[in-house]
Design a protein around this motif. Structure first.
Motif, PDB file in Angstrom:
ATOM      1  N   ILE A   1       0.837  -1.211   0.000  1.00 40.28           N
ATOM      2  CA  ILE A   1       0.000   0.000   0.000  1.00 40.28           C
ATOM      3  C   ILE A   1       0.865   1.251   0.000  1.00 40.28           C
ATOM      4  O   ILE A   1       0.616   2.209  -0.740  1.00 40.28           O
ATOM      5  N   ILE A   2       1.898   1.266   0.858  1.00 41.93           N
ATOM      6  CA  ILE A   2       2.757   2.442   0.967  1.00 41.93           C
ATOM      7  C   ILE A   2       3.546   2.652  -0.325  1.00 41.93           C
ATOM      8  O   ILE A   2       3.701   3.790  -0.797  1.00 41.93           O
TER       9      ILE A   2
ATOM     10  N   GLN B   1       9.412  10.245  -6.023  1.00 36.06           N
ATOM     11  CA  GLN B   1      10.517   9.328  -6.311  1.00 36.06           C
ATOM     12  C   GLN B   1      11.648   9.446  -5.300  1.00 36.06           C
ATOM     13  O   GLN B   1      12.266   8.448  -4.918  1.00 36.06           O
ATOM     14  N   ASN B   2      11.955  10.666  -4.853  1.00 36.80           N
ATOM     15  CA  ASN B   2      13.046  10.841  -3.888  1.00 36.80           C
ATOM     16  C   ASN B   2      12.734  10.146  -2.568  1.00 36.80           C
ATOM     17  O   ASN B   2      13.602   9.485  -1.983  1.00 36.80           O
ATOM     18  N   LEU B   3      11.504  10.311  -2.086  1.00 40.54           N
ATOM     19  CA  LEU B   3      11.113   9.648  -0.844  1.00 40.54           C
ATOM     20  C   LEU B   3      11.114   8.130  -1.033  1.00 40.54           C
ATOM     21  O   LEU B   3      11.542   7.382  -0.147  1.00 40.54           O
TER      22      LEU B   3
ATOM     23  N   PHE C   1      12.377  14.548   4.879  1.00 41.90           N
ATOM     24  CA  PHE C   1      11.674  13.313   4.545  1.00 41.90           C
ATOM     25  C   PHE C   1      10.612  12.941   5.590  1.00 41.90           C
ATOM     26  O   PHE C   1       9.528  12.470   5.213  1.00 41.90           O
ATOM     27  N   PRO C   2      10.873  13.113   6.913  1.00 42.05           N
ATOM     28  CA  PRO C   2       9.797  12.843   7.878  1.00 42.05           C
ATOM     29  C   PRO C   2       8.532  13.652   7.608  1.00 42.05           C
ATOM     30  O   PRO C   2       7.421  13.144   7.780  1.00 42.05           O
ATOM     31  N   GLU C   3       8.684  14.921   7.179  1.00 39.79           N
ATOM     32  CA  GLU C   3       7.507  15.739   6.865  1.00 39.79           C
ATOM     33  C   GLU C   3       6.743  15.171   5.667  1.00 39.79           C
ATOM     34  O   GLU C   3       5.518  15.089   5.680  1.00 39.79           O
ATOM     35  N   LYS C   4       7.484  14.798   4.633  1.00 41.37           N
ATOM     36  CA  LYS C   4       6.850  14.225   3.446  1.00 41.37           C
ATOM     37  C   LYS C   4       6.160  12.906   3.800  1.00 41.37           C
ATOM     38  O   LYS C   4       5.059  12.613   3.317  1.00 41.37           O
TER      39      LYS C   4
ATOM     40  N   ILE D   1       1.788  10.879   4.037  1.00 40.20           N
ATOM     41  CA  ILE D   1       1.349   9.532   3.663  1.00 40.20           C
ATOM     42  C   ILE D   1       0.787   8.795   4.872  1.00 40.20           C
ATOM     43  O   ILE D   1      -0.256   8.134   4.785  1.00 40.20           O
ATOM     44  N   LYS D   2       1.461   8.912   6.012  1.00 42.82           N
ATOM     45  CA  LYS D   2       0.975   8.233   7.222  1.00 42.82           C
ATOM     46  C   LYS D   2      -0.408   8.735   7.621  1.00 42.82           C
ATOM     47  O   LYS D   2      -1.264   7.957   8.038  1.00 42.82           O
ATOM     48  N   LYS D   3      -0.606  10.041   7.476  1.00 43.57           N
ATOM     49  CA  LYS D   3      -1.911  10.614   7.817  1.00 43.57           C
ATOM     50  C   LYS D   3      -2.990  10.080   6.888  1.00 43.57           C
ATOM     51  O   LYS D   3      -4.097   9.737   7.324  1.00 43.57           O
ATOM     52  N   GLN D   4      -2.680   9.978   5.604  1.00 43.44           N
ATOM     53  CA  GLN D   4      -3.644   9.462   4.623  1.00 43.44           C
ATOM     54  C   GLN D   4      -4.032   8.020   4.933  1.00 43.44           C
ATOM     55  O   GLN D   4      -5.183   7.618   4.739  1.00 43.44           O
TER      56      GLN D   4
END
Length: 395
Positions: free
Chosen positions: A226-227, A235-237, A321-324, A328-331
């Motif tokens: 899923i992730i 792409q960078n993340l 990267f933690p912010e980016k 996704i984690k919130k979604q």
């Protein structure tokens, strides 16, 4: 006739004080002709050699120009971090001046001296506070009013630090306990001067980590899939997470990694990190990822993951990267125990089930002894050959 551009290209500002920054402007949405000025430092002031500093500033200028002209970067569409939001809200209000975080820290330290606490306690407090100051200094508008700082700001800071430094749950909880003491104290101190002051900071106890199993929370096969689907447009993340998964390197080690540290001919990477100077092997999968990143490098001194997640001569900030990833984690509704560092744990689990020996995995993970690795592994999996995984009893 060419349409008017919504931005003004970056210029290098060299202050007499020695502080340098890049400045560009972008047109306010729905306010034609009115521009907001943005300042970007991204670590150039940590460079003391004048020639290297000039090179870094010019490269940063070229990068920002590329974002604006080629990538159609729009700062108003970017996710604003909590600290910048707090600054904007405070500046928009006509309120009496309140203590900034810097002033609150100074007042707290003065109170510690007044109480005549032990030298060891003072040093411990200084260590906790210096880590927060170093983190906040990476933001242009970092010195927000102390009463606007929230528990969510704190958790954001602690999650990044915990990933970077591989904290135990005990260390993580010690930091939470200290900052609860800190904000309770400065709240009382400032209230003695400004009676109507109200602090936003409030902890409920849910923020504490209770076990290693939470800290080492790994990603299941279904969740991995899923992730990975969510990472298609970043792409960078995606590369960064894949690097953690394949190399088992810590985020702090990856942030400091340059192409000069990678020897493709000998298939090894030299790392200087928490466990000291060590060398890890390069698998076929990791080699493919290295080649993919190196294709964009200008020199061997470029960071593999530099500014804005790109290959760059400028080191990336700890929070980028933690912010980016937080978006996704919130979604997906994932809690704060699902961290970027947890991809290392996931990689270890997958290597174990793929049949690699403990000693082979330890070369990557950095564990010094089999005893230490065995304790780490117990927090991740039940023995893969455990008989209780087979047929047991009927209900």
């Amino acid at each position: 006739m060419r349409n008017k551009l919504p931005y003004k290209l970056p210029t290098i500002c060299r202050c007499k004080s020695g502080e340098w920054y890049l400045q560009y402007a972008y047109e306010y949405p729905e306010q034609p002709g009115r521009y907001k000025t943005f300042k970007v430092k991204d670590g150039i002031n940590r460079i003391h050699d004048p020639k290297l500093k000039e090179m870094a500033a010019r490269e940063l200028q070229a990068d920002i120009t590329y974002w604006l002209e080629v990538l159609n970067y729009n700062p108003f569409e970017e996710k604003k971090d909590i600290i910048k939001q707090a600054m904007a809200e405070i500046k928009a209000k006509s309120t009496p001046p309140h203590w900034t975080l810097s002033e609150a820290i100074d007042r707290f330290k003065a109170n510690v001296v007044k109480k005549n606490l032990s030298k060891r306690t003072k040093e411990t407090y200084d260590n906790y506070l210096s880590n927060l100051i170093a983190f906040l200094n990476e933001f242009p508008d970092h010195d927000v009013p102390a009463n606007s700082f929230t528990e969510f700001d704190l958790i954001s800071f602690l999650d990044v630090e915990s990933d970077e430094l591989d904290w135990s749950p005990r260390t993580y909880n010690n930091y939470i306990g200290f900052y609860q003491t800190f904000f309770n104290t400065v709240n009382k101190l400032e209230k003695a001067i400004t009676r109507n002051i109200k602090y936003e900071f409030s902890l409920t106890g849910d923020e504490y980590k209770t076990s290693n199993s939470q800290k080492n929370k790994a990603y299941s096969g279904e969740l991995k899939t899923i992730i990975k689907e969510e990472l298609v447009n970043n792409q960078n993340l995606s590369d960064y997470i894949e690097w953690i998964y394949l190399s088992l390197m810590r985020p702090a080690e990856i942030r400091a990694l340059r192409f000069i540290d990678i020897d493709k001919s000998k298939r090894q990477i030299r790392i200087i990190g928490k466990t000291g100077d060590r060398i890890i092997p390069i698998s076929d999968q990791l080699l493919n990822l290295i080649k993919k990143r190196q294709h964009r490098a200008h020199t061997i001194n470029d960071f593999v993951f530099g500014m804005a997640g790109e290959v760059s001569a400028i080191q990336i900030g700890r929070d980028y990267f933690p912010e980016k990833y937080a978006v996704i984690k919130k979604q997906l509704g994932l809690d704060h125990n699902y961290t970027l560092y947890a991809w290392k744990h996931t990689g270890v689990i997958d290597m174990i089930y793929a049949g690699f020996s403990d000693r082979d995995i330890m070369i990557l993970s950095g564990h010094k002894t089999e005893t230490a690795f065995a304790a780490y592994k117990r927090d991740l999996i039940i023995n893969e050959n455990n008989v209780m995984k087979g047929a047991t009893i009927n209900f």
